[in-house]
Design a protein around this motif. Structure first.
Motif, PDB file in Angstrom:
ATOM      1  N   LYS A  76      -5.536  -6.364   6.318  1.00 58.53           N
ATOM      2  CA  LYS A  76      -6.802  -6.071   5.656  1.00 58.53           C
ATOM      3  C   LYS A  76      -6.649  -4.842   4.765  1.00 58.53           C
ATOM      4  CE  LYS A  76      -9.488  -7.857   9.554  1.00 58.53           C
ATOM      5  NZ  LYS A  76     -10.490  -7.523  10.604  1.00 58.53           N
ATOM      6  N   ASN A  77      -6.845  -5.045   3.476  1.00 55.32           N
ATOM      7  CA  ASN A  77      -6.757  -3.920   2.543  1.00 55.32           C
ATOM      8  C   ASN A  77      -7.772  -2.837   2.884  1.00 55.32           C
ATOM      9  OD1 ASN A  77      -4.671  -5.082   1.086  1.00 55.32           O
ATOM     10  ND2 ASN A  77      -6.029  -6.042  -0.411  1.00 55.32           N
ATOM     11  N   SER A  78      -8.941  -3.246   3.377  1.00 51.56           N
ATOM     12  CA  SER A  78      -9.965  -2.258   3.730  1.00 51.56           C
ATOM     13  C   SER A  78      -9.463  -1.320   4.829  1.00 51.56           C
ATOM     14  CB  SER A  78     -11.243  -2.970   4.195  1.00 51.56           C
ATOM     15  OG  SER A  78     -10.979  -3.812   5.322  1.00 51.56           O
ATOM     16  N   HIS A  79      -8.681  -1.854   5.750  1.00 51.82           N
ATOM     17  CA  HIS A  79      -8.117  -1.032   6.829  1.00 51.82           C
ATOM     18  C   HIS A  79      -7.072  -0.065   6.279  1.00 51.82           C
ATOM     19  CE1 HIS A  79      -7.116   0.004  10.950  1.00 51.82           C
ATOM     20  NE2 HIS A  79      -5.838  -0.232  10.708  1.00 51.82           N
ATOM     21  N   LEU A  80      -6.241  -0.560   5.368  1.00 52.88           N
ATOM     22  CA  LEU A  80      -5.210   0.286   4.757  1.00 52.88           C
ATOM     23  C   LEU A  80      -5.846   1.399   3.922  1.00 52.88           C
ATOM     24  CD1 LEU A  80      -2.812  -2.590   3.663  1.00 52.88           C
ATOM     25  CD2 LEU A  80      -2.403  -0.959   5.520  1.00 52.88           C
ATOM     26  N   LEU A  81      -6.942   1.086   3.251  1.00 53.30           N
ATOM     27  CA  LEU A  81      -7.645   2.094   2.459  1.00 53.30           C
ATOM     28  C   LEU A  81      -8.316   3.124   3.370  1.00 53.30           C
ATOM     29  CD1 LEU A  81      -9.156  -0.258  -0.262  1.00 53.30           C
ATOM     30  CD2 LEU A  81      -7.418   1.508  -0.641  1.00 53.30           C
TER      31      LEU A  81
ATOM     32  N   TYR B 112       2.570   4.554  10.526  1.00 49.76           N
ATOM     33  CA  TYR B 112       3.278   4.422  11.803  1.00 49.76           C
ATOM     34  C   TYR B 112       2.521   5.086  12.949  1.00 49.76           C
ATOM     35  CZ  TYR B 112       7.319   2.043   9.958  1.00 49.76           C
ATOM     36  OH  TYR B 112       8.147   1.091   9.396  1.00 49.76           O
ATOM     37  N   ALA B 113       1.838   6.164  12.669  1.00 52.88           N
ATOM     38  CA  ALA B 113       1.055   6.831  13.722  1.00 52.88           C
ATOM     39  C   ALA B 113      -0.149   5.997  14.134  1.00 52.88           C
ATOM     40  CB  ALA B 113       0.605   8.208  13.236  1.00 52.88           C
ATOM     41  N   ASN B 114      -0.566   5.059  13.273  1.00 51.62           N
ATOM     42  CA  ASN B 114      -1.732   4.219  13.548  1.00 51.62           C
ATOM     43  C   ASN B 114      -1.363   2.735  13.566  1.00 51.62           C
ATOM     44  OD1 ASN B 114      -4.339   6.104  13.289  1.00 51.62           O
ATOM     45  ND2 ASN B 114      -2.811   6.788  11.797  1.00 51.62           N
TER      46      ASN B 114
ATOM     47  N   ALA C 144       0.831  -1.209   0.000  1.00 52.93           N
ATOM     48  CA  ALA C 144       0.000   0.000   0.000  1.00 52.93           C
ATOM     49  C   ALA C 144       0.863   1.255   0.000  1.00 52.93           C
ATOM     50  CB  ALA C 144      -0.940  -0.009   1.207  1.00 52.93           C
ATOM     51  N   ALA C 145       1.977   1.221   0.756  1.00 51.45           N
ATOM     52  CA  ALA C 145       2.881   2.373   0.778  1.00 51.45           C
ATOM     53  C   ALA C 145       3.512   2.589  -0.596  1.00 51.45           C
ATOM     54  CB  ALA C 145       3.963   2.170   1.834  1.00 51.45           C
TER      55      ALA C 145
END
Length: 293
Positions: free
Chosen positions: A182-187, A169-171, A151-152
């Motif tokens: 989970k891609n949904s979380h990254l999005l 990193y903050a999260n 994702a980055a």
């Protein structure tokens, strides 16, 4: 001819006839077996050929995946394009950082030195080369390190690597919580970076794992590079985390070390306000700087 002799001759003829009939039966059975064996052989050969063809196809695909070029993100720099550079390309000093988005120590480093590093980047005194590893996936199981790194890299394609890197990193979840898998979380976290979630191609890049092979190669370079763990931080090739020589790293010391390395007084071009290298501009290599992993 006596009746006895006729009986003997008749018995002999009957036995001969029986033997001939038996020979015919045996010949027929033998021909049947030969044909069956031939058919079985052909079918077996077809099966083997089909299996070989299927395996060759699989092996060919696997080999192509392993030997073909990795889908590096836009502006990938360093050896084999395995680094993402943030900062001005002509910055006189290079901070090389090997890290894993699931690594708690990496988050501690990033969250403690983020503002200092961005100040140095914006002043043109420093550029940072990020090398992404998947150490925690290997140690703890899961795929959050890989998914977050992909994702980055997708954010790098959109010119938003630095702010998204900082948001991750903050999260960062607890080390045992593989939320980044989970891609949904990254999005969802991408929504914290202005314009990233809606950037053309970003969502598809995340969902499709477009840069997974590139991340895997970066992780392999880390595994074979002789590094002891993450984060590994080097300023112009010299280790500075957790200390440089006898001095512990602090925000003040990091600024001092960069200033000492830049004694020539050369300053670089100011960087964008978010610290990113635009996706359309290939990120710089590091002649004379830190050898990439």
């Amino acid at each position: 001819m006596s009746e006895k002799n006729r009986e003997v001759n008749r018995s002999a003829r009957e036995r001969l006839q029986q033997e001939r009939e038996a020979d015919k039966v045996r010949d027929k059975r033998r021909r049947t077996l030969v044909v069956s064996a031939a058919v079985a052989g052909v079918l077996g050969l077809v099966g083997v050929v089909g299996l070989v063809a299927a395996n060759v196809g699989k092996d060919k695909g696997g080999a192509a995946g392993a030997a073909g070029p990795a889908s590096a993100p836009s502006g990938g720099s360093g050896k084999d394009g395995l680094a993402i550079t943030v900062g001005a390309k002509d910055a006189p000093s290079t901070l090389a950082v090997w890290e894993d988005f699931r690594c708690p120590a990496c988050a501690q480093f990033e969250n403690a030195y983020r503002s200092t590093i961005h100040q140095l980047e914006k002043a043109g005194a420093l550029k940072v080369e990020y090398h992404l590893a998947t150490l925690i996936d290997g140690n703890m199981g899961g795929s959050g390190s890989l998914r977050a790194a992909n994702a980055a890299a997708c954010a790098q394609d959109a010119g938003k690597f630095a702010p998204y890197h900082d948001v991750l990193y903050a999260n960062q979840p607890a080390e045992t919580d593989d939320a980044f898998a989970k891609n949904s979380h990254l999005l969802m976290l991408a929504g914290k970076v202005d314009g990233l979630e809606s950037a053309p191609g970003f969502r598809g890049c995340v969902d499709d794992g477009t840069h997974d092979d590139w991340v895997n190669r970066s992780a392999e370079a880390f595994r074979t590079g002789g590094f002891s763990g993450t984060p590994t931080v080097r300023l112009n090739g010299e280790a500075v985390f957790p200390k440089k020589g006898s001095e512990n790293i602090t925000p003040g010391n990091l600024k001092k070390w960069v200033a000492e390395a830049n004694k020539s007084g050369k300053t670089a071009t100011a960087t964008p306000s978010d610290g990113s290298v635009p996706a359309s501009e290939p990120a710089p290599g590091t002649p004379g700087g830190t050898p990439p992993a």
